[in-house]
Every structure is written in structure tokens, then in C-alpha cells.
Design an enzyme around this catalytic site. Structure first.
Site, PDB file in Angstrom:
ATOM      1  N   GLN A 116       8.334  -3.889   1.730  1.00  0.00           N
ATOM      2  CA  GLN A 116       8.444  -3.663   0.289  1.00  0.00           C
ATOM      3  C   GLN A 116       8.992  -2.268  -0.015  1.00  0.00           C
ATOM      4  O   GLN A 116       8.667  -1.310   0.705  1.00  0.00           O
ATOM      5  CB  GLN A 116       7.078  -3.806  -0.407  1.00  0.00           C
TER       6      GLN A 116
ATOM      7  N   ASN B 103       9.891  -6.768  -3.260  1.00  0.00           N
ATOM      8  CA  ASN B 103       9.776  -7.407  -1.962  1.00  0.00           C
ATOM      9  C   ASN B 103      11.072  -7.281  -1.165  1.00  0.00           C
ATOM     10  O   ASN B 103      12.119  -6.880  -1.690  1.00  0.00           O
ATOM     11  CB  ASN B 103       9.409  -8.881  -2.126  1.00  0.00           C
TER      12      ASN B 103
ATOM     13  N   CYS C 112       0.503  -5.138  -4.952  1.00  0.00           N
ATOM     14  CA  CYS C 112       0.528  -5.033  -3.492  1.00  0.00           C
ATOM     15  C   CYS C 112      -0.625  -4.133  -3.078  1.00  0.00           C
ATOM     16  O   CYS C 112      -0.590  -2.925  -3.309  1.00  0.00           O
ATOM     17  CB  CYS C 112       1.854  -4.476  -2.986  1.00  0.00           C
ATOM     18  N   GLY C 113      -1.654  -4.730  -2.480  1.00  0.00           N
ATOM     19  CA  GLY C 113      -2.844  -3.974  -2.133  1.00  0.00           C
ATOM     20  C   GLY C 113      -2.596  -2.921  -1.066  1.00  0.00           C
ATOM     21  O   GLY C 113      -3.085  -1.785  -1.166  1.00  0.00           O
ATOM     22  N   ASN C 114      -1.842  -3.273  -0.029  1.00  0.00           N
ATOM     23  CA  ASN C 114      -1.567  -2.298   1.028  1.00  0.00           C
ATOM     24  C   ASN C 114      -0.758  -1.121   0.495  1.00  0.00           C
ATOM     25  O   ASN C 114      -1.010   0.041   0.840  1.00  0.00           O
ATOM     26  CB  ASN C 114      -0.831  -2.957   2.193  1.00  0.00           C
TER      27      ASN C 114
ATOM     28  N   ASN D  19      -0.795 -11.008  -8.476  1.00  0.00           N
ATOM     29  CA  ASN D  19       0.246 -11.913  -8.035  1.00  0.00           C
ATOM     30  C   ASN D  19      -0.422 -13.209  -7.571  1.00  0.00           C
ATOM     31  O   ASN D  19      -1.628 -13.245  -7.337  1.00  0.00           O
ATOM     32  CB  ASN D  19       1.131 -11.287  -6.943  1.00  0.00           C
TER      33      ASN D  19
ATOM     34  N   HIS E 132      -1.699 -16.449  -5.436  1.00  0.00           N
ATOM     35  CA  HIS E 132      -2.053 -16.803  -4.063  1.00  0.00           C
ATOM     36  C   HIS E 132      -2.629 -18.203  -4.007  1.00  0.00           C
ATOM     37  O   HIS E 132      -3.388 -18.613  -4.901  1.00  0.00           O
ATOM     38  CB  HIS E 132      -3.095 -15.825  -3.511  1.00  0.00           C
TER      39      HIS E 132
ATOM     40  N   ASN F 276       2.147 -16.760  -2.725  1.00  0.00           N
ATOM     41  CA  ASN F 276       1.757 -16.244  -1.429  1.00  0.00           C
ATOM     42  C   ASN F 276       0.834 -17.258  -0.768  1.00  0.00           C
ATOM     43  O   ASN F 276      -0.080 -17.780  -1.422  1.00  0.00           O
ATOM     44  CB  ASN F 276       1.035 -14.905  -1.577  1.00  0.00           C
TER      45      ASN F 276
ATOM     46  N   GLU G   8       3.925 -14.129   2.971  1.00  0.00           N
ATOM     47  CA  GLU G   8       4.039 -13.388   1.717  1.00  0.00           C
ATOM     48  C   GLU G   8       5.300 -13.788   0.962  1.00  0.00           C
ATOM     49  O   GLU G   8       6.392 -13.812   1.537  1.00  0.00           O
ATOM     50  CB  GLU G   8       4.042 -11.888   1.997  1.00  0.00           C
ATOM     51  N   ARG G   9       5.123 -14.101  -0.307  1.00  0.00           N
ATOM     52  CA  ARG G   9       6.233 -14.476  -1.175  1.00  0.00           C
ATOM     53  C   ARG G   9       7.331 -13.414  -1.133  1.00  0.00           C
ATOM     54  O   ARG G   9       7.099 -12.251  -1.424  1.00  0.00           O
ATOM     55  CB  ARG G   9       5.697 -14.624  -2.609  1.00  0.00           C
TER      56      ARG G   9
ATOM     57  N   CYS H 107      -1.757  -8.209   4.311  1.00  0.00           N
ATOM     58  CA  CYS H 107      -1.492  -8.394   2.882  1.00  0.00           C
ATOM     59  C   CYS H 107      -2.773  -8.093   2.130  1.00  0.00           C
ATOM     60  O   CYS H 107      -3.745  -8.867   2.202  1.00  0.00           O
ATOM     61  CB  CYS H 107      -1.027  -9.823   2.606  1.00  0.00           C
ATOM     62  N   GLY H 108      -2.806  -6.977   1.424  1.00  0.00           N
ATOM     63  CA  GLY H 108      -4.013  -6.562   0.723  1.00  0.00           C
ATOM     64  C   GLY H 108      -4.403  -7.511  -0.387  1.00  0.00           C
ATOM     65  O   GLY H 108      -5.588  -7.856  -0.538  1.00  0.00           O
TER      66      GLY H 108
ATOM     67  N   GLY I 219      -3.603 -10.621  -0.532  1.00  0.00           N
ATOM     68  CA  GLY I 219      -4.022 -11.851   0.127  1.00  0.00           C
ATOM     69  C   GLY I 219      -5.455 -11.773   0.594  1.00  0.00           C
ATOM     70  O   GLY I 219      -6.230 -12.738   0.471  1.00  0.00           O
TER      71      GLY I 219
END
Length: 269
Positions: A47, A65, A74-76, A149, A151, A182, A200-201, A209-210, A212
Site C-alpha cells: 500500500q 492499494n 488499513c490497520g497495519n 473496509n 471483510h 477482503n 486483501e482486496r 492484515c490489521g 482483517g
């Protein structure tokens, strides 16, 4: 125009971060995002993250993305940005305002409240998002959660046996998900531990994926399968996810700065 960047990752999910909070950048469109993310001819990342001023928070985070599409969460990347910023902050995203705070070798993130309504995911038509009456090639009765987002989550006996590289893109692009989705496959190891893999989408298979992890943990909690705080093990490592009585999701985990550099904007425009 010479532009500085910071390369970072969270459990192997990697980002190119551009800081435009004090120095504006030219227009960032999907073509620029794809070019910078390309691992052969660009800098290379899952990303592209762009930090900008915000009227409603300490700053704004935009997320593109690998395919150039802009997404809401995006958690990460949120943990990486917390580490880069260096102190607690409120962050505006397209998926809502979150709070980040450096913690040890990573960060904790208040990811906000999950959404379960079918039209908030969104789905193409109404159904129960806790146990959806749909399936794909042996994966069936998933749940769906929006955590900034969309999931979809499948519980399976062994997540490592699922051919996620082939079934992931099929589910991601199914007409049931008008904004794509996702795809998470998870194994419940105990009341406090989940193993997870994510398609991941717009990015494909990812080491972590945070969002996720948040969506999967909350869905498992909603189904009564785990406690309200769990360890989620992804191929890249572990995250701790809690879902509080205030309905907000807390995510804690590592983040790392890999290196810094610069590039000429005209090389990618």
C-alpha cells in the site's frame, strides 16, 4: 520535484509513506499509486500511504492499494504511521477517524466501531451478516463485517489448507460485493487464539492484515466463539485484538521502519 519517502511494514505488510502534511504533493491518482507500488519498476509496497493536513483530526491518512485503488482503512499502516508520528494522535481516514499511539516496538490503535448491517458492508442485497446463506467451492456460511473496509470471514478446520490464492480473487470480485471485499479464512485454536490468512482486496495474499484481524476477531466474538480479547496469528506474526463494552475495537502490534529514500516525481507521473 524531489519527494522523500519512508518504507515501513507491519508484520511484513509493507508501505511507502509520503508525508504531505507540511509540503503539498502533486495530484496522487491510481496510476501514480500503481507505479510507486510496483516491485519491479517502482519502490515496491502493498500500500501507498499519504499523510495530509486535516480539518477534523491531527492529520489525514490516505491509503492506496497495490492496484491503485483508494480504500478506507488499513490497520497495519495505522500502526506504522503511529510509529512515524511518534506520539498519540487522531487520524482522519476515509473509513472514519481513528486514534493511534506508539507502544513499545509498535503501536495501539483505536479502530472505531464495527458495522454489521448488510448495506454497510456493503452487500448487493439484504441478508443476515452473522451467518450468510452463501458459499464458494467448499467455503460457506461466512460472516461479514465492515471495519472501515469490507471483510468476509470463513471459519475453517485448517486455514493453511485453503487455496486462498485461487478462491480469494473469485470471492473478492463476486457481484455480491459491489465494492469488492477482503477475504479472511480463520481457524479457532482456542478461546483466546485465532489463526488467520487474508486475501486483501486490491493487494492479494498478504503476510498480515490489521483490519482483517479486527474483522475476524469481532466476528468470532459476535458468534460467541472466543473471548473479548484474542491473539490473532497471521503469516507475518501476531496481533492482539480487543472489542470493548463501548463497541470500539482496539488493535495492538508491532511496526517497523525499514529505510528512507527519495525519488523524482516526474519519473512516475
Amino acid at each position: 520535484m524531489r519527494v522523500d519517502f519512508t518504507k515501513m511494514h507491519g508484520l511484513g505488510n509493507d508501505f511507502v509513506v509520503l508525508d504531505a502534511r507540511t509540503r503539498a504533493l502533486p495530484l496522487i491518482d491510481p496510476a501514480i499509486a500503481r507505479a510507486l507500488a510496483d516491485r519491479r519498476t517502482g519502490i515496491g509496497c502493498d500500500q501507498l500511504i499519504v499523510l495530509e493536513p486535516s480539518d477534523t483530526a491531527d492529520f489525514r491518512m490516505r491509503i492506496f492499494n497495490h492496484d491503485g485503488g483508494e480504500v478506507g482503512a488499513c490497520g497495519n499502516a495505522s500502526r506504522a504511521v503511529a510509529l512515524l508520528h511518534g506520539s498519540a494522535a487522531s487520524v482522519e481516514t476515509a473509513g472514519g477517524t481513528i486514534r493511534v499511539e506508539p507502544a513499545g516496538d509498535g503501536a495501539s490503535v483505536d479502530m472505531g466501531e464495527p458495522r454489521f448491517e448488510w448495506d454497510a458492508i456493503p452487500l448487493a442485497y439484504g441478508m443476515d451478516t452473522a451467518v450468510m446463506p452463501v458459499g464458494w467451492d467448499g467455503l460457506d456460511h461466512p460472516g461479514a463485517v465492515n471495519v472501515g473496509n469490507p471483510h468476509v470471514i470463513f471459519f475453517v478446520a485448517d486455514t493453511d489448507t485453503v487455496p486462498l490464492d485461487t478462491i480469494g480473487p473469485e470471492i473478492e470480485n463476486d457481484p455480491l460485493f459491489p465494492e469488492r471485499v477482503n477475504v479472511n479464512v480463520a481457524t479457532i485454536e482456542s478461546r483466546t487464539h485465532i489463526r488467520l490468512r487474508v486475501w486483501e482486496r486490491g493487494a492479494g495474499l498478504t503476510r498480515a492484515c490489521g483490519t482483517g484481524a479486527c474483522a475476524t476477531a469481532v466476528h468470532a466474538m459476535r458468534r460467541g466463539l472466543v473471548e473479548r480479547e484474542v491473539r490473532v496469528t497471521l503469516p507475518g506474526g501476531d496481533l492482539v485484538i480487543g472489542w470493548g463494552e463501548d463497541n470500539r475495537i482496539a488493535m495492538t502490534g508491532p511496526a517497523t521502519e525499514a529505510f528512507r529514500g527519495s525519488f523524482d516525481w516526474s519519473d512516475f507521473a
